[in-house]
Enzyme design. Structure first.
Site, PDB file in Angstrom:
ATOM      1  N   LYS A  49       0.836  -1.202   0.000  1.00 54.02           N
ATOM      2  CA  LYS A  49       0.000   0.000   0.000  1.00 54.02           C
ATOM      3  C   LYS A  49       0.880   1.265   0.000  1.00 54.02           C
ATOM      4  O   LYS A  49       0.620   2.219  -0.722  1.00 54.02           O
ATOM      5  CB  LYS A  49      -0.933  -0.006   1.223  1.00 54.02           C
ATOM      6  CG  LYS A  49      -2.030  -1.058   1.120  1.00 54.02           C
ATOM      7  CD  LYS A  49      -2.723  -1.332   2.451  1.00 54.02           C
ATOM      8  CE  LYS A  49      -3.643  -2.552   2.308  1.00 54.02           C
ATOM      9  NZ  LYS A  49      -4.211  -3.011   3.584  1.00 54.02           N
ATOM     10  N   GLN A  93      -4.467  -1.727   9.803  1.00 56.75           N
ATOM     11  CA  GLN A  93      -4.298  -3.051   9.194  1.00 56.75           C
ATOM     12  C   GLN A  93      -4.844  -4.139  10.112  1.00 56.75           C
ATOM     13  O   GLN A  93      -4.505  -4.188  11.296  1.00 56.75           O
ATOM     14  CB  GLN A  93      -2.803  -3.280   8.888  1.00 56.75           C
ATOM     15  CG  GLN A  93      -2.519  -4.554   8.143  1.00 56.75           C
ATOM     16  CD  GLN A  93      -3.117  -4.576   6.729  1.00 56.75           C
ATOM     17  OE1 GLN A  93      -3.066  -3.587   6.007  1.00 56.75           O
ATOM     18  NE2 GLN A  93      -3.715  -5.689   6.353  1.00 56.75           N
ATOM     19  N   ASP A 116     -11.025   2.327   4.384  1.00 62.79           N
ATOM     20  CA  ASP A 116     -11.431   0.944   4.115  1.00 62.79           C
ATOM     21  C   ASP A 116     -12.955   0.807   4.038  1.00 62.79           C
ATOM     22  O   ASP A 116     -13.462  -0.239   3.643  1.00 62.79           O
ATOM     23  CB  ASP A 116     -10.932   0.020   5.242  1.00 62.79           C
ATOM     24  CG  ASP A 116      -9.607  -0.641   4.909  1.00 62.79           C
ATOM     25  OD1 ASP A 116      -9.342  -0.843   3.712  1.00 62.79           O
ATOM     26  OD2 ASP A 116      -8.861  -0.963   5.848  1.00 62.79           O
TER      27      ASP A 116
END
Ligand code: NDP
Length: 279
Positions: A49, A93, A116
């Site tokens: 990422k 994460q 997200d």
């Protein structure tokens, strides 16, 4: 005639446009990623990422916290990022160590910075048929593929196999919002093949190699394979028995190179969308 849906190529086109758009900006979009602990797979994902953000001109920072960090300390860190005007997008994460409740973490992120799209506010907007600030990355990536190949959704019977919060559930809501007739299947579904055989658009996100076989697919169906599984020889495969199913499908995604590249693509697009929203 079967068309192969080439996610890698579609993602690259979107990246090229995004990089160009960002190059014209004076102030750049910014992404903050928090990683807790030393999980090797998580580290690989975070590095990917970071690398992609850098290539596109997105400013990124990775905040590495020790495995032993308390939930309170993590929530405090998220709060400081929520209040930092230089940060447009926040990602924590997953998975987190067991002593940290992921629900509290997800709900701490400002929905306006929820890259997200895990926050109940954003998911709730989608579930109630409204526009959200952002959309979950994998489902949104699938929509980008359908758009790119001009595959209409309205009025089609879409069957989604899998009901996770990150793929199956939001994907089904998004298909419904686009006027598909949607059926969701899961591990307790009886007669899976009877249902999948009626799908115009069949999307499998179960994480089971070769779950979807040729006799479970209608002639001419669009088949989207979200699954990422590792075979005994170490190679990746999806949920769909690709070689045989491709003979029947009108469109089909390969694994790898289908849905996978679209997920990180959506993450970068979400960062840009949140930047625009905040500026
Ligand atoms: P989860 O394990 O959270 O969910 C899997 C879902 O599939 C569950 O709802 C489960 O049912 C259902 N399921 C499992 N086995 C069967 C079966 N035999 N028949 C019918 N339904 C079944 O997984 P995720 O949603 O996180 O991921 C799914 C797959 O997609 C994985 O392979 C993952 O690696 C991959 N993935 C790929 C991404 C990409 O970018 N391409 C992104 C995210 C995930 P139940 O709810 O009853 O347990």
């Amino acid at each position: 005639m079967t068309t192969l849906i080439e996610g890698k190529t579609v993602a690259q086109k979107i990246f090229d446009n995004l990089a160009h758009e960002i190059s014209l900006l004076e102030k750049k979009p910014s992404l903050a990623v928090i990683i807790v602990g030393d999980d090797p797979a998580s580290k690989i994902y975070v590095n990917l990422k970071k690398k992609k953000a850098h290539e596109l001109g997105i400013t990124s920072q990775v905040i590495e916290l020790d495995e032993s960090v308390s939930e309170q300390e993590l929530l405090k860190k998220i709060d400081s990022l929520n209040n930092d005007p230089a940060v447009n997008a926040i990602l924590v994460q997953m998975p987190l160590p067991e002593h940290i409740n992921p629900v509290n973490v997800i709900e701490k992120i400002n929905p306006l910075k929820d890259v997200d799209c895990f926050h109940p506010y954003n998911i709730g907007r989608i579930a109630t048929g409204n526009k959200s600030y952002v959309y979950p990355c994998t489902p949104k990536g699938i929509f980008r593929l359908l758009d790119f190949y001009n595959i209409p959704v309205e009025g089609k019977h879409a069957v989604v196999v899998g009901r996770s919060n990150i793929v199956g559930r939001p994907l089904a809501q998004m298909l419904l919002n686009e006027n598909a007739t949607v059926t969701i299947c899961h591990s307790r579904t009886k007669n899976l093949s009877e249902i999948t055989k009626t799908a115009d658009i069949l999307i499998s996100a179960a994480g089971c190699p070769a779950l979807i076989k040729k006799d479970m697919v209608k002639d001419g169906a669009v088949v989207i394979d979200v699954g990422i599984n590792r075979k005994s020889d170490g190679k990746l495969c999806g949920d769909v028995d690709f070689e045989n199913v491709k003979e029947k499908a009108s469109f089909i995604t390969p694994v790898p190179g289908g849905v996978g590249p679209m997920t990180i693509c959506s993450l970068m697009c979400n960062t840009m969308d949140l930047f625009k929203l905040q500026n």
